[in-house]
Scaffold this motif. Structure first.
Motif, PDB file in Angstrom:
ATOM      1  N   LEU A  43      59.887  -7.473  17.588  1.00 12.24           N
ATOM      2  CA  LEU A  43      59.696  -8.667  18.400  1.00 12.24           C
ATOM      3  C   LEU A  43      59.983  -8.400  19.876  1.00 12.24           C
ATOM      4  CD1 LEU A  43      61.210 -11.446  16.114  1.00 12.24           C
ATOM      5  CD2 LEU A  43      58.796 -11.009  16.621  1.00 12.24           C
ATOM      6  N   SER A  44      60.841  -7.450  20.163  1.00 14.48           N
ATOM      7  CA  SER A  44      61.161  -7.149  21.570  1.00 14.48           C
ATOM      8  C   SER A  44      59.987  -6.471  22.286  1.00 14.48           C
ATOM      9  CB  SER A  44      62.404  -6.263  21.654  1.00 14.48           C
ATOM     10  OG  SER A  44      62.162  -5.017  21.007  1.00 14.48           O
ATOM     11  N   ASP A  45      58.999  -5.993  21.547  1.00 11.67           N
ATOM     12  CA  ASP A  45      57.820  -5.373  22.160  1.00 11.67           C
ATOM     13  C   ASP A  45      56.816  -6.408  22.665  1.00 11.67           C
ATOM     14  OD1 ASP A  45      58.593  -2.686  21.718  1.00 11.67           O
ATOM     15  OD2 ASP A  45      58.013  -2.901  19.593  1.00 11.67           O
ATOM     16  N   ILE A  46      56.968  -7.655  22.278  1.00 14.48           N
ATOM     17  CA  ILE A  46      56.022  -8.695  22.671  1.00 14.48           C
ATOM     18  C   ILE A  46      56.278  -9.076  24.127  1.00 14.48           C
ATOM     19  CG2 ILE A  46      55.257 -11.063  22.256  1.00 14.48           C
ATOM     20  CD1 ILE A  46      56.071 -10.670  19.339  1.00 14.48           C
ATOM     21  N   ARG A  47      55.234  -9.039  24.937  1.00 17.64           N
ATOM     22  CA  ARG A  47      55.372  -9.346  26.356  1.00 17.64           C
ATOM     23  C   ARG A  47      54.894 -10.744  26.689  1.00 17.64           C
ATOM     24  NH1 ARG A  47      53.650  -3.659  29.187  1.00 17.64           N
ATOM     25  NH2 ARG A  47      55.231  -2.455  28.123  1.00 17.64           N
ATOM     26  N   THR A  48      53.921 -11.243  25.948  1.00 14.50           N
ATOM     27  CA  THR A  48      53.391 -12.580  26.208  1.00 14.50           C
ATOM     28  C   THR A  48      53.497 -13.382  24.922  1.00 14.50           C
ATOM     29  OG1 THR A  48      51.792 -11.651  27.762  1.00 14.50           O
ATOM     30  CG2 THR A  48      51.372 -13.885  26.981  1.00 14.50           C
ATOM     31  N   THR A  49      54.023 -14.574  25.049  1.00 11.85           N
ATOM     32  CA  THR A  49      54.104 -15.464  23.893  1.00 11.85           C
ATOM     33  C   THR A  49      53.235 -16.686  24.132  1.00 11.85           C
ATOM     34  OG1 THR A  49      56.029 -16.595  24.776  1.00 11.85           O
ATOM     35  CG2 THR A  49      56.435 -14.742  23.300  1.00 11.85           C
ATOM     36  N   PHE A  50      52.707 -17.196  23.082  1.00 13.93           N
ATOM     37  CA  PHE A  50      51.845 -18.364  23.144  1.00 13.93           C
ATOM     38  C   PHE A  50      52.498 -19.459  22.306  1.00 13.93           C
ATOM     39  CE2 PHE A  50      49.216 -14.619  23.642  1.00 13.93           C
ATOM     40  CZ  PHE A  50      48.483 -14.928  24.779  1.00 13.93           C
ATOM     41  N   SER A  51      52.477 -20.677  22.852  1.00 14.17           N
ATOM     42  CA  SER A  51      53.058 -21.755  22.068  1.00 14.17           C
ATOM     43  C   SER A  51      52.063 -22.863  21.853  1.00 14.17           C
ATOM     44  CB  SER A  51      54.292 -22.325  22.750  1.00 14.17           C
ATOM     45  OG  SER A  51      54.069 -22.563  24.108  1.00 14.17           O
TER      46      SER A  51
END
Length: 70
Positions: free
Chosen positions: A62-70
């Motif tokens: 999860l720490s590799d994710i740079r962009t999150t979408f909600s």
């Protein structure tokens, strides 16, 4: 005498309408066998593709994710 010769011999003794039923049944069995073979192959392919996958290390977290979408 081979099995196909025996089947042919018995089928020839049947009335034509029953011979048609035998033919329909043979077609049904062929279709059923083809579907079973296809299902077996798909199951085997998937199981081979997934084999030992649970033993592989995780490449990302999860720490590799740079962009999150909600």
């Amino acid at each position: 005498m081979t099995l196909d010769e025996k089947i042919h011999q018995y089928a020839q003794r049947l009335p034509y309408s029953f011979q048609e039923e035998v033919f329909d049944f043979v077609q049904f069995l062929l279709l059923k066998a083809e579907q079973q073979e296809k299902q077996d192959f798909e199951s085997l392919s998937l199981s081979n593709a997934m084999r030992d996958m649970e033993d592989e290390p995780d490449l990302y977290s999860l720490s590799d994710i740079r962009t999150t979408f909600s």
